[in-house]
Every structure is written in C-alpha cells, then in structure tokens.
Design a protein around this motif. Structure first.
Motif, PDB file in Angstrom:
ATOM      1  N   THR A   1       0.800  -1.229   0.000  1.00  0.00           N
ATOM      2  CA  THR A   1       0.000   0.000   0.000  1.00  0.00           C
ATOM      3  C   THR A   1       0.829   1.274   0.000  1.00  0.00           C
ATOM      4  O   THR A   1       0.321   2.334  -0.324  1.00  0.00           O
ATOM      5  N   GLY A   2       2.099   1.175   0.451  1.00  0.00           N
ATOM      6  CA  GLY A   2       2.883   2.402   0.607  1.00  0.00           C
ATOM      7  C   GLY A   2       2.631   3.046   1.965  1.00  0.00           C
ATOM      8  O   GLY A   2       3.122   4.135   2.242  1.00  0.00           O
ATOM      9  N   ASP A   3       1.853   2.372   2.811  1.00  0.00           N
ATOM     10  CA  ASP A   3       1.569   2.882   4.156  1.00  0.00           C
ATOM     11  C   ASP A   3       2.229   1.969   5.184  1.00  0.00           C
ATOM     12  O   ASP A   3       2.315   0.751   4.976  1.00  0.00           O
ATOM     13  N   ARG A   4       2.649   2.555   6.299  1.00  0.00           N
ATOM     14  CA  ARG A   4       3.240   1.744   7.356  1.00  0.00           C
ATOM     15  C   ARG A   4       2.244   1.555   8.493  1.00  0.00           C
ATOM     16  O   ARG A   4       1.431   2.434   8.769  1.00  0.00           O
ATOM     17  N   GLY A   5       2.322   0.381   9.096  1.00  0.00           N
ATOM     18  CA  GLY A   5       1.387   0.091  10.177  1.00  0.00           C
ATOM     19  C   GLY A   5       1.859  -1.045  11.055  1.00  0.00           C
ATOM     20  O   GLY A   5       2.915  -1.631  10.830  1.00  0.00           O
ATOM     21  N   ILE A   6       1.032  -1.340  12.060  1.00  0.00           N
ATOM     22  CA  ILE A   6       1.291  -2.441  12.993  1.00  0.00           C
ATOM     23  C   ILE A   6      -0.021  -3.198  13.168  1.00  0.00           C
ATOM     24  O   ILE A   6      -1.080  -2.581  13.217  1.00  0.00           O
ATOM     25  N   MET A   7       0.078  -4.521  13.279  1.00  0.00           N
ATOM     26  CA  MET A   7      -1.114  -5.308  13.596  1.00  0.00           C
ATOM     27  C   MET A   7      -0.968  -5.811  15.034  1.00  0.00           C
ATOM     28  O   MET A   7       0.125  -6.212  15.422  1.00  0.00           O
ATOM     29  N   ASP A   8      -2.064  -5.753  15.805  1.00  0.00           N
ATOM     30  CA  ASP A   8      -1.941  -6.261  17.177  1.00  0.00           C
ATOM     31  C   ASP A   8      -2.367  -7.733  17.236  1.00  0.00           C
ATOM     32  O   ASP A   8      -2.744  -8.317  16.218  1.00  0.00           O
ATOM     33  N   GLU A   9      -2.326  -8.298  18.431  1.00  0.00           N
ATOM     34  CA  GLU A   9      -2.637  -9.727  18.600  1.00  0.00           C
ATOM     35  C   GLU A   9      -4.062 -10.065  18.163  1.00  0.00           C
ATOM     36  O   GLU A   9      -4.348 -11.187  17.790  1.00  0.00           O
ATOM     37  N   ASP A  10      -4.968  -9.097  18.244  1.00  0.00           N
ATOM     38  CA  ASP A  10      -6.372  -9.343  17.857  1.00  0.00           C
ATOM     39  C   ASP A  10      -6.629  -9.108  16.376  1.00  0.00           C
ATOM     40  O   ASP A  10      -7.769  -9.183  15.919  1.00  0.00           O
ATOM     41  N   GLY A  11      -5.604  -8.738  15.624  1.00  0.00           N
ATOM     42  CA  GLY A  11      -5.790  -8.522  14.186  1.00  0.00           C
ATOM     43  C   GLY A  11      -6.230  -7.103  13.839  1.00  0.00           C
ATOM     44  O   GLY A  11      -6.653  -6.842  12.711  1.00  0.00           O
ATOM     45  N   TYR A  12      -6.147  -6.175  14.810  1.00  0.00           N
ATOM     46  CA  TYR A  12      -6.475  -4.766  14.532  1.00  0.00           C
ATOM     47  C   TYR A  12      -5.240  -4.069  13.965  1.00  0.00           C
ATOM     48  O   TYR A  12      -4.127  -4.290  14.450  1.00  0.00           O
ATOM     49  N   PHE A  13      -5.467  -3.206  12.997  1.00  0.00           N
ATOM     50  CA  PHE A  13      -4.353  -2.487  12.386  1.00  0.00           C
ATOM     51  C   PHE A  13      -4.281  -1.050  12.886  1.00  0.00           C
ATOM     52  O   PHE A  13      -5.304  -0.383  13.058  1.00  0.00           O
ATOM     53  N   GLN A  14      -3.040  -0.620  13.082  1.00  0.00           N
ATOM     54  CA  GLN A  14      -2.808   0.765  13.504  1.00  0.00           C
ATOM     55  C   GLN A  14      -2.007   1.430  12.398  1.00  0.00           C
ATOM     56  O   GLN A  14      -1.053   0.851  11.879  1.00  0.00           O
ATOM     57  N   PHE A  15      -2.404   2.632  12.042  1.00  0.00           N
ATOM     58  CA  PHE A  15      -1.739   3.375  10.967  1.00  0.00           C
ATOM     59  C   PHE A  15      -0.575   4.165  11.547  1.00  0.00           C
ATOM     60  O   PHE A  15      -0.737   4.885  12.526  1.00  0.00           O
ATOM     61  N   ILE A  16       0.605   4.033  10.945  1.00  0.00           N
ATOM     62  CA  ILE A  16       1.770   4.779  11.431  1.00  0.00           C
ATOM     63  C   ILE A  16       2.006   6.018  10.563  1.00  0.00           C
ATOM     64  O   ILE A  16       2.263   7.106  11.050  1.00  0.00           O
TER      65      ILE A  16
END
Ligand code: ATP
Ligand code: MG
Length: 525
Positions: A438-453
């Motif tokens: 995507t060209g975007d950076r992020g993190i996924m947590d243990e529950d599968g939720y994504f956070q946008f960096i």
C-alpha cells in the motif's frame, strides 16, 4: 419534510437476501464467480422488481436535497427509467460505445447519479473528477484518459473551452445547466426527449467500469482502473461488509463525487442492500449545515473524512438532536483518538474507522458490533488477507512495524483495481512477492487490529529512530487550543520548531498535504 414511511411488508434482512441469495453458492465457494455481471441489470433492476412487487420499504432509492428547499426522490424504478433515457442520449446522440471513456465533473447533483448508472447500462467507462479542478488539471485528465466526451456544469465550461483544442480525442461536450452554451449540448434537453427503452449491455465481470484519479497527495494523480467486479460484485461477496445496511437504512456520505468513496458509499455498497442513498448538494462541507441535516432527516449512517469530525467536535452539540443517526464512519486519513473520544462524549456515538485506497477500495474497517479501539482502523475487510510485511515481502508478527500489504497471489481477490491505466511500471511497483503493497506503514496487534503509522514517505527519521507523524500529531491535538496538526520532518532537528498556522494545506479531498509542508521545511536550508 416528512420522513419516509417506515412500514415493512416483511423483515428487511429477508428482503436483502432476495438480491443476495442468488450468490450464496458463490459465497460458499460452490460456484465460480460469474463470467458476466452488470451492476445495473443484476442489482439495480432486481431491486426495481422487488420494489414493484411491494417487497421493499417505501424508502426512496435516492434522496437528494440542496439545502435551499429543492428535493429529488427516486424509487429504483424511476432511477431505471431516467438512466435508460440517459444511456440512449449518450449512445444514440453522442455516439459513445461500449469501452469509450467519459469525464464527468459535477458537484453533488442528481445528474451525476444518472450518468453513473447510464454508463453501466451502456458499458461506457466513467472518469469522475472533482469540481475544484483548474483548466490545467482538466487538460491533464482529458489527455491522459483519451476521453471522447465530457460532462460538467457552468463553473467549469470556460476552463474546458480554454484547453479543448489541445485535447484531440474530445468530441462531445455536455453541460448540466438551465441555460445553453455555444459548442455544448444541454444534458437535460438531450436525455428528456429520449426513449426509456434501452437494453443493458452484457459486460464481463472484469470489464472496465470506472477509472478514478487518486487524490494526488504524493504527486500527480494516477488513473486507477476498476471493473464491474471490483466495485459492483465485491459487496455481494462479502456478507459482513463495512456498512452492513438494510433496505430501510438511509446513508449519507459527504464525499465529493470525484472520489472513490462517493462510488462506494453513495452508489455500490448501499444499493447492493437496496438502501436509500441520501445526498446533500453542500457546496462546502460546513458544520452547521451538516448538523442541521442530521437533525432534520432520518439518516442512520454518515460517512465522512476525519476533517469533518474534527470540525464538528468544535461545536456545542448539546442543542442538536440527531433524528436517527446510529453509525458514523470516517476514512481517508487517520482519525485522532482525541476526536473520537470527544465525539463519543458529546453524541454518545462511536466513530467507526475505515482504511482504504483508490486502488483497493476498503482494506480495513471497524465493522458494526466490533469493539472500537481508538487509534486503530479495524481489521482486514472480507476477501482481503491484510498483513504487515518487510522489504522482502516477509510477513511480520503482531506488534512489529512494517508496510501494510494485501495478499495478491496465488489468487488476486475481487476488489483489487485492474492497474494504473497506461502505466504498467507504476502498477508493477505496487507488487512485492505475493503481496500488493500500500505504501503505508502500520502495525497489527494480537487481535488482528491495524494501527496506521504513516505513509512510507512521511516517516521521520531522527537519530536513527523511525517516528510516525500520526503519533506526534495525536499528542499535540490533545491540547485545547489545537484544532488540527500535521507533523513533518525538518532538515535540522536542532533548529526545528512547532509552527502555528491558521490553516493547513489540503488536497481537494480534504487531506493534509504533508509533502507540501515538508517541501517548505526543506526549502528553508
Ligand atoms: P496519491 O496516491 O495520489 O498520492 P492518496 O494516496 O492520498 O493520493 P487515495 O487513494 O485517495 O489517494 O488515499 C489512500 C490513502 O489515504 C491511503 O494509502 C492512506 O495513506 C490514506 N488513508 C486512507 N484511509 C485512512 C485511514 N483510515 N487512516 C489513515 N490513513 C488513511
Ligand atoms: Mg495513494
């Protein structure tokens, strides 16, 4: 104004299954995705039949107001009747054929919806544009797309005329206006006289349907091509989709007609479920107009950009009583947890975030009934296997930062764009191993939720640390005197300072242009 009659002949869920049920075997993987599909004949005309049989609530299919007392309400049947006339006007009078391209730059007027549906019926490829475009932007779009026809209104006719001689493919100019203009055909006069008999063309599911120009946040807008399948069939395949509507729901999206969100939230996804699409012409998206509309009309779902919610929470909301609002959806840019919390405390409502791209439609979303985690944009949308990957397309474990990517191999799921028009090089740049990146950076947590960096280009590197601008922005916005923030890198961190400005530079879709701020910073050395 009277709210629509909300009596049902039977439960709306069962009704939705009328259009939905025929694709059940496809959803279960027992049948292949159909070879041929056309959203107008396979979805809209089906709803028209259900409506005729008295099996849909008396909600209009389309409900438009302009804030000055004018109102348009169409049933699916009326939408069908009028859009067939438009299809005849475009093909018989303007000579457009299946596969031809048409640039449509209109504000939120009912004609935009007629043209959109008419193009599906005739197989004409639509290229929507936003009304704030300059002559130079229009020239770029007409030349790049090789469109043979343009439809616009009075505000842009002079701009089009000033560049038309440089657009060798352009043959027909149509104006949506009460008046006339030399060299232009009047759209309304043209379609009113046409017959309403038109047989919808047969289209393959992968046939081109709409080409969107991206927002141009990071450079020149790219032409992302979408098909009958990626836009029209995708919502039929994903049962629990981001909007989760019923035929009795009324949805309002404030997105400009030139943006993919208008197509998703104001055409395809609500109409798959037979819902009512509400449109306010709104020349400018202003707090008072938005709040009053939510109080006066039975809108269940509102879809907007975070900039609107940032604007709304600055009002005293205690004097507004929303008529029916239950679900608020924000997307296009990160939404600050602070704004989410303020909205919740002032209205009692959560803001459900969606994350998407012109290229891919909705990628992540906080679905109805799902736990809201402020600062997170939800879980992977149905059909998409979303992962965080590294430079070599290796999947990273939860908690680790990387690039947000969607699995594209061995099977490219429905929803993906077909590619950037005439730009295989740029298209190839989005592919990495088995993924679309995507060209975007992020993190996924243990529950599968994504956070946008942040966008890959926006990441700030300071003393070797990778800093996501959004995290710093969220801290700044917690201060009562700060309405909106954008954090960009500056060449000399020692000299860096926090700057206060009256307004931040934005794209026409309302996104903060961080690259412009960055250029300003770097231009100072
Ligand atoms: P261009 O590609 O022309 O530079 P653009 O990427 O802004 O412009 P769009 O396709 O309209 O064009 O926007 C998609 C981008 O918007 C995403 O890649 C992401 O950076 C951002 N975005 C969308 N939704 C969200 C969200 N919920 N949170 C954070 N960012 C988001
Ligand atoms: Mg982009």
């Amino acid at each position: 104004l009277k709210p629509p009659n909300r009596t049902f002949h039977c439960h709306p869920r069962l009704l939705a299954s009328d259009v939905y049920s025929q694709y059940e075997p496809v959803r279960q993987g027992k049948q292949e995705i159909p070879k041929y599909f056309n959203f107008a004949s396979d979805v809209l005309d089906k709803w028209s039949e259900i409506e005729k049989a008295g099996k849909r609530p008396s909600n209009p299919a389309f409900w438009w107001i302009n804030g000055e007392g004018e109102e348009v309400k169409w049933s699916f049947e009326e939408l069908g009747f009028l859009s067939r006339k438009v299809a005849n006007a475009l093909t018989k009078v303007c000579g457009l054929q299946k596969g031809d391209r048409i640039v449509v730059i209109l504000p939120r007027v009912p004609e935009w919806w007629l043209v959109t549906v008419a193009c599906m019926r005739a197989g004409i490829v639509l290229l929507p544009g936003i009304s704030q475009l300059s002559a130079k932007d229009i020239l770029y779009r007409l030349q790049a797309s090789k469109a043979t026809c343009i439809i616009t209104d009075n505000t842009l006719t002079s701009a089009v005329d000033s560049v038309a001689s440089e657009c060798q493919f352009l043959k027909t100019k149509l104006i949506v206006s009460k008046g006339s203009r030399e060299g232009w055909l009047n759209f309304t006069d043209l379609y009113r006289n046409q017959s309403a008999d038109h047989s919808c063309v047969k289209t393959r599911i992968q046939d081109s349907m709409i080409i969107f120009f991206t927002s141009g946040t990071t450079g020149s807008p790219k032409m992302a091509e979408h098909s009958q399948g990626s836009l029209g069939f995708r919502p039929l395949l994903s049962e629990r989709y981001w909007l989760d509507l019923t035929p009795s729901d009324v949805i309002w999206s404030t997105a400009d007609t030139g943006w993919i969100v208008a197509s998703l939230a104001s055409v395809f996804d609500p109409w798959v479920f037979g819902s009512c699409i509400f449109v306010h012409k709104l020349p400018r998206v202003e707090s008072a107009a938005v709040l009053n509309t939510l109080c006066r009309f039975p809108i269940d779902t509102v879809v907007s950009a975070p900039t609107l919610f940032r604007m709304l929470v600055q009002n005293d909301l205690s004097s507004y009583k929303f008529m029916n609002l239950k679900r608020c959806v924000s997307g296009g840019e990160p939404l600050n947890p602070e704004v989410m919390e303020q909205w919740k405390s002032k209205t009692g409502l959560d803001i459900h975030e969606v994350y998407g791209q012109t290229e891919m439609g909705i990628i992540c979303s906080v679905f109805k009934g799902m736990k809201v985690k402020p600062g997170s944009m939800g879980k992977a949308a149905p059909l998409y296997d979303v992962q965080i990957v590294d430079k070599n397309a290796n999947v990273l474990p939860p908690g680790q930062q990387g690039e947000i990517a969607v699995r594209s191999r061995p099977i490219k799921p429905l929803g993906f764009f077909s590619g950037y028009v005439d730009n295989p090089k740029k298209t190839a740049e989005t592919e990495r191993g088995d993924f679309y990146v995507t060209g975007d950076r992020g993190i996924m947590d243990e529950d599968g939720y994504f956070q946008f960096i942040g966008r890959d280009d926006d990441i700030i590197i300071s003393s070797g640390y990778r800093i996501g601008p959004f995290e710093v922005e969220n801290a700044l916005i917690e201060h009562a005197a700060v309405a909106e923030t954008a954090v960009v890198s500056s060449p000399d961190p020692l000299r860096g300072e926090v700057e206060f400005v009256r307004e931040l530079p934005k794209t026409v879709t309302g996104k903060i242009k961080r690259n412009e701020l960055r250029k300003k910073e770097w231009g100072r050395i």
